[in-house]
Scaffold this motif. Structure first.
Motif, PDB file in Angstrom:
ATOM      1  N   ALA A 131      12.540   5.285 -27.842  1.00  0.00           N
ATOM      2  CA  ALA A 131      12.207   4.670 -26.550  1.00  0.00           C
ATOM      3  C   ALA A 131      12.783   5.492 -25.404  1.00  0.00           C
ATOM      4  CB  ALA A 131      12.745   3.244 -26.492  1.00  0.00           C
ATOM      5  N   LEU A 132      13.962   6.058 -25.600  1.00  0.00           N
ATOM      6  CA  LEU A 132      14.567   6.889 -24.571  1.00  0.00           C
ATOM      7  C   LEU A 132      13.714   8.124 -24.293  1.00  0.00           C
ATOM      8  CD1 LEU A 132      16.863   7.527 -22.646  1.00  0.00           C
ATOM      9  CD2 LEU A 132      18.124   8.539 -24.557  1.00  0.00           C
ATOM     10  N   GLU A 133      13.135   8.709 -25.328  1.00  0.00           N
ATOM     11  CA  GLU A 133      12.258   9.869 -25.144  1.00  0.00           C
ATOM     12  C   GLU A 133      11.032   9.485 -24.318  1.00  0.00           C
ATOM     13  OE1 GLU A 133      11.359  11.384 -29.007  1.00  0.00           O
ATOM     14  OE2 GLU A 133      13.432  11.995 -29.421  1.00  0.00           O
ATOM     15  N   VAL A 134      10.475   8.305 -24.614  1.00  0.00           N
ATOM     16  CA  VAL A 134       9.328   7.812 -23.836  1.00  0.00           C
ATOM     17  C   VAL A 134       9.747   7.592 -22.380  1.00  0.00           C
ATOM     18  CG1 VAL A 134       7.730   5.881 -23.535  1.00  0.00           C
ATOM     19  CG2 VAL A 134       8.224   6.754 -25.836  1.00  0.00           C
ATOM     20  N   ALA A 135      10.907   6.965 -22.201  1.00  0.00           N
ATOM     21  CA  ALA A 135      11.399   6.671 -20.854  1.00  0.00           C
ATOM     22  C   ALA A 135      11.623   7.950 -20.051  1.00  0.00           C
ATOM     23  CB  ALA A 135      12.696   5.864 -20.950  1.00  0.00           C
ATOM     24  N   ASN A 136      12.211   8.941 -20.680  1.00  0.00           N
ATOM     25  CA  ASN A 136      12.466  10.205 -19.984  1.00  0.00           C
ATOM     26  C   ASN A 136      11.167  10.862 -19.524  1.00  0.00           C
ATOM     27  OD1 ASN A 136      15.238   9.991 -20.272  1.00  0.00           O
ATOM     28  ND2 ASN A 136      15.316  11.221 -22.137  1.00  0.00           N
ATOM     29  N   ALA A 137      10.137  10.710 -20.339  1.00  0.00           N
ATOM     30  CA  ALA A 137       8.843  11.306 -19.992  1.00  0.00           C
ATOM     31  C   ALA A 137       8.208  10.627 -18.786  1.00  0.00           C
ATOM     32  CB  ALA A 137       7.898  11.234 -21.190  1.00  0.00           C
ATOM     33  N   HIS A 138       8.646   9.412 -18.474  1.00  0.00           N
ATOM     34  CA  HIS A 138       8.064   8.667 -17.353  1.00  0.00           C
ATOM     35  C   HIS A 138       9.102   8.366 -16.265  1.00  0.00           C
ATOM     36  CE1 HIS A 138       5.189   7.911 -20.664  1.00  0.00           C
ATOM     37  NE2 HIS A 138       4.291   7.883 -19.692  1.00  0.00           N
ATOM     38  N   GLN A 139      10.212   9.095 -16.288  1.00  0.00           N
ATOM     39  CA  GLN A 139      11.268   8.961 -15.272  1.00  0.00           C
ATOM     40  C   GLN A 139      11.790   7.522 -15.136  1.00  0.00           C
ATOM     41  OE1 GLN A 139       8.175  10.847 -14.135  1.00  0.00           O
ATOM     42  NE2 GLN A 139       9.274  12.354 -15.364  1.00  0.00           N
ATOM     43  N   LEU A 140      11.972   6.858 -16.266  1.00  0.00           N
ATOM     44  CA  LEU A 140      12.552   5.515 -16.291  1.00  0.00           C
ATOM     45  C   LEU A 140      14.020   5.645 -16.691  1.00  0.00           C
ATOM     46  CD1 LEU A 140       9.652   3.789 -18.263  1.00  0.00           C
ATOM     47  CD2 LEU A 140       9.943   3.885 -15.776  1.00  0.00           C
ATOM     48  N   THR A 141      14.913   5.027 -15.922  1.00  0.00           N
ATOM     49  CA  THR A 141      16.336   5.290 -16.137  1.00  0.00           C
ATOM     50  C   THR A 141      17.205   4.052 -16.368  1.00  0.00           C
ATOM     51  OG1 THR A 141      16.747   5.304 -13.747  1.00  0.00           O
ATOM     52  CG2 THR A 141      16.214   7.422 -14.789  1.00  0.00           C
ATOM     53  N   LYS A 142      16.704   2.887 -16.060  1.00  0.00           N
ATOM     54  CA  LYS A 142      17.507   1.670 -16.224  1.00  0.00           C
ATOM     55  C   LYS A 142      16.742   0.681 -17.083  1.00  0.00           C
ATOM     56  CE  LYS A 142      20.313  -1.567 -13.529  1.00  0.00           C
ATOM     57  NZ  LYS A 142      20.751  -1.948 -12.156  1.00  0.00           N
ATOM     58  N   PHE A 143      17.448   0.062 -18.044  1.00  0.00           N
ATOM     59  CA  PHE A 143      16.737  -0.699 -19.069  1.00  0.00           C
ATOM     60  C   PHE A 143      17.365  -2.066 -19.361  1.00  0.00           C
ATOM     61  CE2 PHE A 143      16.836   3.854 -19.914  1.00  0.00           C
ATOM     62  CZ  PHE A 143      15.495   4.170 -19.783  1.00  0.00           C
ATOM     63  N   HIS A 151      21.472  -9.998 -32.128  1.00  0.00           N
ATOM     64  CA  HIS A 151      21.189  -8.575 -32.285  1.00  0.00           C
ATOM     65  C   HIS A 151      21.646  -7.767 -31.070  1.00  0.00           C
ATOM     66  CE1 HIS A 151      17.886  -5.357 -33.322  1.00  0.00           C
ATOM     67  NE2 HIS A 151      19.043  -5.044 -33.861  1.00  0.00           N
ATOM     68  N   MET A 152      22.056  -8.462 -29.997  1.00  0.00           N
ATOM     69  CA  MET A 152      22.240  -7.806 -28.712  1.00  0.00           C
ATOM     70  C   MET A 152      23.437  -6.866 -28.651  1.00  0.00           C
ATOM     71  SD  MET A 152      19.597  -8.576 -27.027  1.00  0.00           S
ATOM     72  CE  MET A 152      20.169  -7.305 -25.947  1.00  0.00           C
ATOM     73  N   LYS A 153      24.578  -7.277 -29.148  1.00  0.00           N
ATOM     74  CA  LYS A 153      25.778  -6.457 -28.947  1.00  0.00           C
ATOM     75  C   LYS A 153      25.637  -5.085 -29.592  1.00  0.00           C
ATOM     76  CE  LYS A 153      30.760  -6.375 -28.954  1.00  0.00           C
ATOM     77  NZ  LYS A 153      32.011  -7.122 -29.060  1.00  0.00           N
ATOM     78  N   ARG A 154      25.184  -5.056 -30.835  1.00  0.00           N
ATOM     79  CA  ARG A 154      25.012  -3.773 -31.519  1.00  0.00           C
ATOM     80  C   ARG A 154      23.935  -2.937 -30.830  1.00  0.00           C
ATOM     81  NH1 ARG A 154      21.947  -2.095 -36.298  1.00  0.00           N
ATOM     82  NH2 ARG A 154      21.187  -4.233 -36.502  1.00  0.00           N
ATOM     83  N   SER A 155      22.856  -3.582 -30.413  1.00  0.00           N
ATOM     84  CA  SER A 155      21.754  -2.852 -29.793  1.00  0.00           C
ATOM     85  C   SER A 155      22.164  -2.208 -28.477  1.00  0.00           C
ATOM     86  CB  SER A 155      20.572  -3.801 -29.556  1.00  0.00           C
ATOM     87  OG  SER A 155      20.136  -4.383 -30.760  1.00  0.00           O
ATOM     88  N   VAL A 156      22.848  -2.962 -27.633  1.00  0.00           N
ATOM     89  CA  VAL A 156      23.283  -2.421 -26.340  1.00  0.00           C
ATOM     90  C   VAL A 156      24.337  -1.341 -26.551  1.00  0.00           C
ATOM     91  CG1 VAL A 156      24.414  -2.969 -24.152  1.00  0.00           C
ATOM     92  CG2 VAL A 156      22.661  -4.503 -25.066  1.00  0.00           C
ATOM     93  N   LEU A 157      25.231  -1.543 -27.507  1.00  0.00           N
ATOM     94  CA  LEU A 157      26.239  -0.531 -27.815  1.00  0.00           C
ATOM     95  C   LEU A 157      25.569   0.770 -28.246  1.00  0.00           C
ATOM     96  CD1 LEU A 157      29.302   0.036 -28.126  1.00  0.00           C
ATOM     97  CD2 LEU A 157      29.081  -0.667 -30.514  1.00  0.00           C
ATOM     98  N   MET A 158      24.546   0.664 -29.080  1.00  0.00           N
ATOM     99  CA  MET A 158      23.795   1.847 -29.508  1.00  0.00           C
ATOM    100  C   MET A 158      23.112   2.519 -28.316  1.00  0.00           C
ATOM    101  SD  MET A 158      21.871   0.817 -33.030  1.00  0.00           S
ATOM    102  CE  MET A 158      22.726   0.827 -34.614  1.00  0.00           C
ATOM    103  N   ALA A 159      22.481   1.718 -27.476  1.00  0.00           N
ATOM    104  CA  ALA A 159      21.772   2.264 -26.320  1.00  0.00           C
ATOM    105  C   ALA A 159      22.737   3.002 -25.393  1.00  0.00           C
ATOM    106  CB  ALA A 159      21.052   1.146 -25.570  1.00  0.00           C
ATOM    107  N   GLN A 160      23.866   2.395 -25.120  1.00  0.00           N
ATOM    108  CA  GLN A 160      24.852   3.039 -24.260  1.00  0.00           C
ATOM    109  C   GLN A 160      25.422   4.292 -24.921  1.00  0.00           C
ATOM    110  OE1 GLN A 160      27.486  -0.264 -23.452  1.00  0.00           O
ATOM    111  NE2 GLN A 160      26.212  -1.022 -21.776  1.00  0.00           N
ATOM    112  N   LEU A 162      23.727   6.297 -26.593  1.00  0.00           N
ATOM    113  CA  LEU A 162      22.714   7.328 -26.364  1.00  0.00           C
ATOM    114  C   LEU A 162      22.665   7.782 -24.906  1.00  0.00           C
ATOM    115  CD1 LEU A 162      19.845   5.765 -28.521  1.00  0.00           C
ATOM    116  CD2 LEU A 162      20.996   7.939 -28.986  1.00  0.00           C
ATOM    117  N   GLY A 163      23.572   7.221 -24.103  1.00  0.00           N
ATOM    118  CA  GLY A 163      23.631   7.599 -22.701  1.00  0.00           C
ATOM    119  C   GLY A 163      22.719   6.795 -21.793  1.00  0.00           C
ATOM    120  N   MET A 164      22.217   5.680 -22.283  1.00  0.00           N
ATOM    121  CA  MET A 164      21.289   4.871 -21.503  1.00  0.00           C
ATOM    122  C   MET A 164      22.029   3.903 -20.586  1.00  0.00           C
ATOM    123  SD  MET A 164      18.686   4.033 -24.673  1.00  0.00           S
ATOM    124  CE  MET A 164      17.482   3.130 -23.721  1.00  0.00           C
ATOM    125  N   ASP A 165      21.467   3.674 -19.411  1.00  0.00           N
ATOM    126  CA  ASP A 165      21.937   2.610 -18.519  1.00  0.00           C
ATOM    127  C   ASP A 165      21.263   1.330 -19.007  1.00  0.00           C
ATOM    128  OD1 ASP A 165      22.772   0.958 -16.515  1.00  0.00           O
ATOM    129  OD2 ASP A 165      21.751   2.008 -14.881  1.00  0.00           O
TER     130      ASP A 165
END
Length: 201
Positions: A131-143, A151-160, A162-165
């Protein structure tokens, strides 16, 4: 040279202490996972990233449908500008989870131009990485990360990681309603949470 032998009772005490510490860590992590999923953020973002879940033929499973509906609500109330659906093919005779999500959203009047998909992932980490690769291709930076509360804590921890906001946006309802199903989900999430902390996968 002295041949000192540790008394058996001390070995037992040390073993009990280590087991107690491990159980405390597990209980503490499970509690934090549960509490984290009960909080919501009133944050505006560029995109909602919907983590994939099972599909039943051409239709989303009840669990996936809850996630899709929540993302659609975020889109319609202006909390996000776009939706990124994630998830590849589970069974060979089924469409990719992301495509099922997209079709469902289109039927609910989400604009096609505001929907993006990735159809290769099979795990939560892959969901987010792709999803981050897709977002980068469309200049999307905040999610806003959309999934079930537990499922949220692990998912957000993983996203962060990966350097995601990235910020949590748990579904307000969940198909895991019974005590048994919630405890089963919580146990699984606690296990995978520790796996991620150790192996970052």
């Amino acid at each position: 040279m002295l041949n000192y032998k540790i008394p058996k009772k001390w070995l037992i005490l040390v073993t009990v202490a280590l087991i107690s510490a491990l159980l405390l860590a597990i209980a503490s992590s499970a509690s934090s996972i549960y509490l984290y999923g009960s909080s919501t953020n009133n944050i505006k973002a560029d995109a909602a990233i919907v983590l994939g879940a099972a599909v039943w033929g051409e239709e989303p499973s009840p669990v996936f449908r809850e996630r899709i509906n929540h993302a659609i609500n975020l889109y319609k109330n202006g909390s996000v500008k776009t939706i990124i659906f994630t998830g590849g093919v589970g069974e060979t005779n089924e469409p990719a989870e992301a495509i099922v999500g997209k079709n469902y959203a289109l039927a609910q009047q989400v604009k096609a131009a505001d929907i993006f998909t990735e159809t290769q992932s099979r795990t939560t980490h892959q969901n987010l990485k792709n999803a981050l690769e897709v977002a980068n291709a469309h200049q999307l930076t905040k999610f806003l990360i959309v999934s079930d509360p537990l499922h949220m804590k692990r998912s957000v921890l993983m996203a962060q990681g990966l350097g995601m906001d990235a910020h949590s946006s748990p579904t307000p309802t969940t198909r895991y309603r019974s005590f048994h199903s919630q405890m089963e989900f919580l146990s699984r999430e606690t296990y995978f949470y520790f796996v991620y902390l150790v192996f970052k996968i």
